[in-house]
Design a protein around this motif. Structure first.
Motif, PDB file in Angstrom:
ATOM      1  N   LEU A  92       0.435  -0.403   1.773  1.00  0.00           N
ATOM      2  CA  LEU A  92      -0.380   0.322   0.568  1.00  0.00           C
ATOM      3  C   LEU A  92      -1.649  -0.411   0.282  1.00  0.00           C
ATOM      4  O   LEU A  92      -2.310  -0.037  -0.505  1.00  0.00           O
ATOM      5  CB  LEU A  92       0.555   0.164  -0.713  1.00  0.00           C
ATOM      6  N   GLY A  93      -1.896  -1.387   0.856  1.00  0.00           N
ATOM      7  CA  GLY A  93      -3.246  -2.299   0.561  1.00  0.00           C
ATOM      8  C   GLY A  93      -4.409  -1.501   1.124  1.00  0.00           C
ATOM      9  O   GLY A  93      -4.199  -0.260   1.777  1.00  0.00           O
ATOM     10  N   ARG A  94      -5.602  -1.917   0.727  1.00  0.00           N
ATOM     11  CA  ARG A  94      -6.661  -1.450   1.175  1.00  0.00           C
ATOM     12  C   ARG A  94      -7.046  -0.985   2.547  1.00  0.00           C
ATOM     13  O   ARG A  94      -7.458  -0.183   3.133  1.00  0.00           O
ATOM     14  CB  ARG A  94      -7.921  -2.152   0.632  1.00  0.00           C
ATOM     15  N   LYS A  95      -6.607  -2.312   3.160  1.00  0.00           N
ATOM     16  CA  LYS A  95      -6.462  -1.836   4.877  1.00  0.00           C
ATOM     17  C   LYS A  95      -4.874  -1.617   5.437  1.00  0.00           C
ATOM     18  O   LYS A  95      -4.735  -1.781   6.377  1.00  0.00           O
ATOM     19  CB  LYS A  95      -6.922  -3.258   5.570  1.00  0.00           C
ATOM     20  N   GLY A  96      -4.357  -1.136   4.491  1.00  0.00           N
ATOM     21  CA  GLY A  96      -2.959  -0.789   4.819  1.00  0.00           C
ATOM     22  C   GLY A  96      -2.707   0.348   5.922  1.00  0.00           C
ATOM     23  O   GLY A  96      -3.705   1.247   5.909  1.00  0.00           O
ATOM     24  N   LYS A  97      -1.326   0.461   6.137  1.00  0.00           N
ATOM     25  CA  LYS A  97      -1.177   1.534   7.225  1.00  0.00           C
ATOM     26  C   LYS A  97      -1.439   3.071   6.589  1.00  0.00           C
ATOM     27  O   LYS A  97      -1.724   4.003   7.407  1.00  0.00           O
ATOM     28  CB  LYS A  97       0.195   1.346   7.721  1.00  0.00           C
ATOM     29  N   LEU A  98      -0.980   2.935   5.507  1.00  0.00           N
ATOM     30  CA  LEU A  98      -0.982   4.570   5.000  1.00  0.00           C
ATOM     31  C   LEU A  98      -2.474   4.918   4.706  1.00  0.00           C
ATOM     32  O   LEU A  98      -2.979   5.791   4.973  1.00  0.00           O
ATOM     33  CB  LEU A  98      -0.046   4.402   3.561  1.00  0.00           C
ATOM     34  N   LYS A  99      -3.182   3.926   4.163  1.00  0.00           N
ATOM     35  CA  LYS A  99      -4.589   3.982   4.297  1.00  0.00           C
ATOM     36  C   LYS A  99      -5.297   4.563   5.383  1.00  0.00           C
ATOM     37  O   LYS A  99      -6.098   5.632   5.280  1.00  0.00           O
ATOM     38  CB  LYS A  99      -5.411   2.806   3.487  1.00  0.00           C
ATOM     39  N   LEU A 100      -5.067   4.008   6.266  1.00  0.00           N
ATOM     40  CA  LEU A 100      -5.522   4.318   7.549  1.00  0.00           C
ATOM     41  C   LEU A 100      -5.160   5.784   8.078  1.00  0.00           C
ATOM     42  O   LEU A 100      -6.010   6.402   8.352  1.00  0.00           O
ATOM     43  CB  LEU A 100      -5.257   3.166   8.813  1.00  0.00           C
ATOM     44  N   LEU A 101      -3.896   6.103   7.945  1.00  0.00           N
ATOM     45  CA  LEU A 101      -3.464   7.320   8.221  1.00  0.00           C
ATOM     46  C   LEU A 101      -4.272   8.547   7.127  1.00  0.00           C
ATOM     47  O   LEU A 101      -4.665   9.437   7.948  1.00  0.00           O
ATOM     48  CB  LEU A 101      -2.041   7.648   7.779  1.00  0.00           C
ATOM     49  N   HIS A 137       4.387  13.813  12.069  1.00  0.00           N
ATOM     50  CA  HIS A 137       5.217  13.128  12.680  1.00  0.00           C
ATOM     51  C   HIS A 137       4.716  11.614  12.650  1.00  0.00           C
ATOM     52  O   HIS A 137       5.717  10.661  12.174  1.00  0.00           O
ATOM     53  CB  HIS A 137       5.118  13.295  14.525  1.00  0.00           C
ATOM     54  N   LYS A 138       3.614  11.253  12.481  1.00  0.00           N
ATOM     55  CA  LYS A 138       3.059  10.006  12.297  1.00  0.00           C
ATOM     56  C   LYS A 138       3.655   9.542  10.933  1.00  0.00           C
ATOM     57  O   LYS A 138       3.892   8.427  10.802  1.00  0.00           O
ATOM     58  CB  LYS A 138       1.675   9.670  12.315  1.00  0.00           C
ATOM     59  N   LEU A 139       3.373  10.476  10.005  1.00  0.00           N
ATOM     60  CA  LEU A 139       3.648  10.201   8.638  1.00  0.00           C
ATOM     61  C   LEU A 139       5.229   9.913   8.688  1.00  0.00           C
ATOM     62  O   LEU A 139       5.457   8.892   7.844  1.00  0.00           O
ATOM     63  CB  LEU A 139       3.471  11.329   7.815  1.00  0.00           C
ATOM     64  N   ASP A 140       6.198  10.515   9.231  1.00  0.00           N
ATOM     65  CA  ASP A 140       7.436  10.408   9.459  1.00  0.00           C
ATOM     66  C   ASP A 140       7.666   9.034   9.779  1.00  0.00           C
ATOM     67  O   ASP A 140       8.645   8.035   9.284  1.00  0.00           O
ATOM     68  CB  ASP A 140       7.974  11.335  10.259  1.00  0.00           C
ATOM     69  N   GLN A 141       7.027   8.731  10.853  1.00  0.00           N
ATOM     70  CA  GLN A 141       7.131   7.271  11.592  1.00  0.00           C
ATOM     71  C   GLN A 141       6.844   6.275  10.705  1.00  0.00           C
ATOM     72  O   GLN A 141       7.819   5.227  10.428  1.00  0.00           O
ATOM     73  CB  GLN A 141       6.205   7.067  12.740  1.00  0.00           C
ATOM     74  N   LEU A 142       5.975   6.600  10.085  1.00  0.00           N
ATOM     75  CA  LEU A 142       5.322   5.394   9.081  1.00  0.00           C
ATOM     76  C   LEU A 142       6.592   5.266   7.781  1.00  0.00           C
ATOM     77  O   LEU A 142       7.012   4.265   7.467  1.00  0.00           O
ATOM     78  CB  LEU A 142       4.239   5.898   8.238  1.00  0.00           C
ATOM     79  N   GLN A 143       7.047   6.252   7.232  1.00  0.00           N
ATOM     80  CA  GLN A 143       8.098   6.452   5.976  1.00  0.00           C
ATOM     81  C   GLN A 143       9.190   5.620   6.823  1.00  0.00           C
ATOM     82  O   GLN A 143       9.721   4.745   6.092  1.00  0.00           O
ATOM     83  CB  GLN A 143       8.512   7.613   5.838  1.00  0.00           C
ATOM     84  N   LYS A 144       9.718   5.938   7.913  1.00  0.00           N
ATOM     85  CA  LYS A 144      10.978   5.070   8.494  1.00  0.00           C
ATOM     86  C   LYS A 144      10.616   3.630   8.599  1.00  0.00           C
ATOM     87  O   LYS A 144      11.488   2.876   8.293  1.00  0.00           O
ATOM     88  CB  LYS A 144      11.152   5.795   9.800  1.00  0.00           C
ATOM     89  N   GLU A 145       9.458   3.414   9.079  1.00  0.00           N
ATOM     90  CA  GLU A 145       9.108   1.925   9.338  1.00  0.00           C
ATOM     91  C   GLU A 145       9.174   1.077   7.966  1.00  0.00           C
ATOM     92  O   GLU A 145       9.568   0.027   7.569  1.00  0.00           O
ATOM     93  CB  GLU A 145       7.747   1.975   9.815  1.00  0.00           C
ATOM     94  N   PHE A 146       8.475   1.997   6.992  1.00  0.00           N
ATOM     95  CA  PHE A 146       8.338   1.258   5.496  1.00  0.00           C
ATOM     96  C   PHE A 146       9.585   1.274   5.190  1.00  0.00           C
ATOM     97  O   PHE A 146      10.291  -0.055   4.498  1.00  0.00           O
ATOM     98  CB  PHE A 146       7.551   2.435   4.588  1.00  0.00           C
ATOM     99  N   GLU A 147      10.519   2.068   5.284  1.00  0.00           N
ATOM    100  CA  GLU A 147      12.201   2.086   4.525  1.00  0.00           C
ATOM    101  C   GLU A 147      12.902   1.023   5.353  1.00  0.00           C
ATOM    102  O   GLU A 147      13.439   0.173   4.823  1.00  0.00           O
ATOM    103  CB  GLU A 147      12.760   3.163   4.863  1.00  0.00           C
ATOM    104  N   SER A 148      12.509   0.672   6.547  1.00  0.00           N
ATOM    105  CA  SER A 148      13.308  -0.430   7.140  1.00  0.00           C
ATOM    106  C   SER A 148      12.861  -1.606   7.080  1.00  0.00           C
ATOM    107  O   SER A 148      13.692  -2.531   6.848  1.00  0.00           O
ATOM    108  CB  SER A 148      13.560  -0.153   8.833  1.00  0.00           C
ATOM    109  N   VAL A 149      11.676  -1.717   6.692  1.00  0.00           N
ATOM    110  CA  VAL A 149      11.050  -3.067   6.438  1.00  0.00           C
ATOM    111  C   VAL A 149      11.470  -3.423   4.908  1.00  0.00           C
ATOM    112  O   VAL A 149      11.870  -4.557   4.644  1.00  0.00           O
ATOM    113  CB  VAL A 149       9.418  -3.267   6.384  1.00  0.00           C
TER     114      VAL A 149
END
Ligand code: DAH
Length: 348
Positions: free
Chosen positions: A33-42, A3-15
């Motif tokens: 996508l950065g070193r301290k980016g949201k995807l890295k944290l997940l 679910h978190k991944l889905d959320q993140l994807q939606k957020e990414f697309e909207s930004v």
């Protein structure tokens, strides 16, 4: 997790959908996508899951990451195309359009005249020399047979320079170019044939006078020089500068540094020398050009030249005056020459 991944994807697309320039795209990259980016944290969280779950979620997470990168790349290319399109629009030019030539300047009317006068005299062997424009009283007056306090000096409305006096007197802004005479005689032995053109200064200003103007001074010293030689040279100059059909005339005058002395007139170019007085410019057929004469023996002596062996003639005229008398140039106020009014100066 999924679910978190889905959320993140939606957020990414909207930004991403709101990104319109490179700065925003760069910010998006760092945030997701950065070193301290949201995807890295997940992804870090994924690492701490139980084995089985880690595999499936890990695979999904990788897909999301790839999808981000693809979407990012696509946006980057889009922006690139748009920018180069804009650049092309901005920098478009019609290479068939006729060019715009830069405005070219030219020599001032007075400078042109000075070059021409120098060239005319050089053809008959007068060498161009330059005497100082600020000079000692001695060369300007004293050595020209005008002792201190002589009233003749009053004719030259001289600017004196506020400097200590020397053996050669005060310094002055040269009110005529005749200071070149004794200066040159001190430097070279006769035969002498020189022309000196320089700036001159007098305390006067009206439609025919200006405090800074120009003169040209001629000096010829040799054995057996006579007034006829002077007349010949003046006629030659008048023909070369003013063109055919103009005549010169010598009128008796007085200068301290010449004997005999003359004023030189030229026949009027407007009326052709009509002596009836009907012409508004000359009122009698002739226009005054300047002074001339046979160099006074005392002046020769001051220059170390023996007057029993040598004789010579000299002449000194205003450049602006001579110029204004040339046919076709009708200037009714000499001051216009130096007003820097382009409407005037670009005509010549
Ligand atoms: N220096 C004189 C002047 O400014 C002009 C002049 C007259 C110059 C006679 C000469 C000359 O050389 O011989 O009014």
């Amino acid at each position: 997790m999924k679910h978190k991944l889905d959320q993140l994807q939606k957020e990414f697309e909207s930004v991403l959908s709101r990104v319109t320039d490179r700065a925003a795209l760069e910010a998006l990259k760092n945030a997701f996508l950065g070193r301290k980016g949201k995807l890295k944290l997940l992804l870090k969280e994924v690492a701490s899951l139980a084995d089985e779950e880690r595999k499936t979620i890990g695979a999904i997470a990788n897909e999301v990451k790839e999808a981000f990168e693809v979407a990012y790349g696509k946006k980057e290319r889009e922006l690139g195309t748009r920018e180069s399109g804009e650049q092309r629009e901005r920098e478009w030019m019609d290479i068939t359009e006729p060019g715009r030539a830069p405005r070219e300047g030219h020599l001032h009317l007075t400078s042109q005249a000075m070059e021409e006068i120098t060239a005319i005299f050089s053809r008959i062997g007068f060498e161009s020399v330059r005497a100082p424009e600020i000079d000692w009283d001695y060369y300007v007056f004293e050595s020209l047979n005008m002792p201190a306090d002589h009233p003749a000096r009053d004719d030259w409305e001289t600017f004196f320079v506020d400097l200590p006096e020397s053996k050669k007197g005060k310094m002055v802004l040269t009110p005529h170019t005749s200071n070149s005479q004794v200066r040159l005689m001190e430097q070279v032995k006769p035969p002498i044939r020189m022309i000196n053109i320089n700036r001159t200064y007098r305390r006067q200003m009206d439609i025919t006078h200006i405090p800074m103007f120009h003169q040209f001074e001629g000096l010829l010293i040799d054995k057996g020089v006579a007034v006829t030689h002077l007349k010949g040279v003046l006629d030659y100059f008048a023909l070369a500068f003013f063109g055919g059909g103009r005549k010169t005339r010598l009128r008796p005058h007085h200068f301290r540094f010449t004997e005999p002395s003359f004023e030189v007139d030229i026949s009027c170019g407007v009326c052709g020398g009509n002596e009836s007085g009907a012409c508004r410019l000359c009122k009698g057929g002739w226009l005054e050009l300047g002074g001339a004469g046979m160099v006074h023996p005392r002046v020769l002596e001051a220059g170390g030249v023996d007057p029993s062996v040598y004789s010579g003639f000299a002449f000194g005229w205003g450049v602006e005056r001579t110029l204004m008398m040339r046919e076709g140039i009708k200037i009714d106020d000499i001051r216009i020459l130096y007003k820097n009014d382009l409407r005037f100066v670009t005509q010549f």
